[in-house]
Design an enzyme around this catalytic site. Structure first.
Site, PDB file in Angstrom:
ATOM      1  CE  LYS A 135      39.097  40.305  51.565  1.00 13.06           C
ATOM      2  NZ  LYS A 135      40.543  40.387  51.343  1.00 13.06           N
TER       3      LYS A 135
ATOM      4  CD  GLN B 114      42.729  39.517  48.487  1.00 17.80           C
ATOM      5  OE1 GLN B 114      41.780  40.163  48.883  1.00 17.80           O
ATOM      6  NE2 GLN B 114      43.314  38.587  49.233  1.00 17.80           N
TER       7      GLN B 114
ATOM      8  CG  ASP C 100      43.750  44.565  54.069  1.00 16.81           C
ATOM      9  OD1 ASP C 100      42.895  43.874  54.657  1.00 16.81           O
ATOM     10  OD2 ASP C 100      44.276  44.238  53.000  1.00 16.81           O
TER      11      ASP C 100
END
Ligand code: NAD
Length: 281
Positions: free
Chosen positions: A53, A97, A120
């Site tokens: 990422k 995460q 997200d």
């Protein structure tokens, strides 16, 4: 014989589009999108994902940062990090995460992220907006699947779509996005008759986590097959949720594993961060 949908190539295209838009944002508004990834502790898989990422964020021209507290951090301390990032004007996207250590309530942390920075797309506000058919940040993996369908020239409108799996991060939002695109959607789970449902589908999206659960012989001739599954086998290789070799004999388009949906998730995270930065939702 099916044509392969090359997720790697499409993902590269999405990143190139984002990069071009970042240059415009910089030139016209002096704005550089910023993404912070919060990685708690030393989960080896998380480290690989987060590095991917960060690399993509740098490549498209974002500012990117990582917060990396120790696994012993308390929930209150982690919430304080999220609150600080919520208030930081240089940070447009916050990604926590998963998985988080067991003593931390992941739902509480995700709900603490400002919905407009929730790149997200997991915040209840964004999940609710998707369910209501309102604009909002969408979960990256199903958002990527919608782009792959487009690239394959597959308009879901009027088609029968079967989504296998009903998780909050893939199956459910996938079903809602296909519904928003005017497909007739069936969501399957452990109690479903998979063979019968899949046989009716013009579009099959498999997001189960069981290698080769979806048999090639179930696929309706000409169907478009999207395999979200990423199952690490004993030999170290990745296998999808679809019996690929047999399914490709019947499908019109199919995604391989690896190289299908996988690369799209990070690319759509870049797209979401750009949307969050430009206030485009
Ligand atoms: P999950 O375990 O949260 O959900 C799996 C779903 O499949 C559940 O709803 C369950 O009801 C259903 N299911 C499980 N076994 C079944 C069976 N035998 N028959 C019918 N339904 C069954 O998983 P998830 O997070 O949604 O991920 C699914 C798969 O997609 C995994 O392989 C995961 O690694 C992969 N994944 C890939 C990406 C990507 O970027 N490519 C992103 C997320 C998840």
């Amino acid at each position: 014989m099916a044509q392969l949908i090359d997720g790697k190539a499409v993902a590269a295209r999405v990143r190139a589009e984002v990069k071009a838009d970042v240059e415009i944002l910089k030139a016209e508004r002096g704005l550089v999108p910023g993404l912070t990834v919060v990685r708690v502790g030393e989960d080896p898989a998380s480290k690989i994902y987060v590095n991917g990422k960060k690399k993509a964020a740098e490549e498209v021209g974002f500012n990117s940062w990582e917060e990396h507290p120790d696994a012993s951090i308390s929930e209150a301390e982690l919430l304080a990090i999220v609150h600080r990032l919520n208030e930081d004007p240089a940070v447009h996207g916050i990604l926590v995460q998963l998985p988080l250590p067991k003593h931390i309530d992941a739902e509480r942390i995700i709900s603490a992220v400002k919905p407009e920075k929730d790149v997200d797309g997991f915040h209840p506000m964004n999940a609710g907006k998707l369910s209501l058919g309102k604009p909002g940040l969408r979960p990256c993996t199903p958002f990527g699947v919608m782009r792959l369908l487009k690239e394959a020239g597959c308009d879901p409108s009027g088609k029968r779509a079967v989504v296998v799996g009903r998780s909050n991060i893939v199956g459910k939002p996938m079903a809602l996005m296909l519904l928003a695109a005017d497909a007739t959607v069936t969501v399957c789970h452990r109690k479903s008759n998979l063979a019968a449902e899949v046989a009716n589908a013009d579009i099959v999206v498999a997001a189960v986590g069981v290698p080769e659960l979806i048999k090639g012989e179930w696929i309706k001739p000409g169907a478009v097959v999207i395999d979200v599954g990423m199952n690490r086998m004993a030999d170290g290789k990745l296998k999808g949720d679809v019996e690929f070799e047999k399914a490709k004999e019947r499908a019109s388009f199919i995604t391989p594993v690896p190289g299908g949906v996988g690369p799209m998730t990070i690319a759509m995270l870049m797209r979401n961060t750009l949307i969050a930065a430009s206030g485009g939702i």
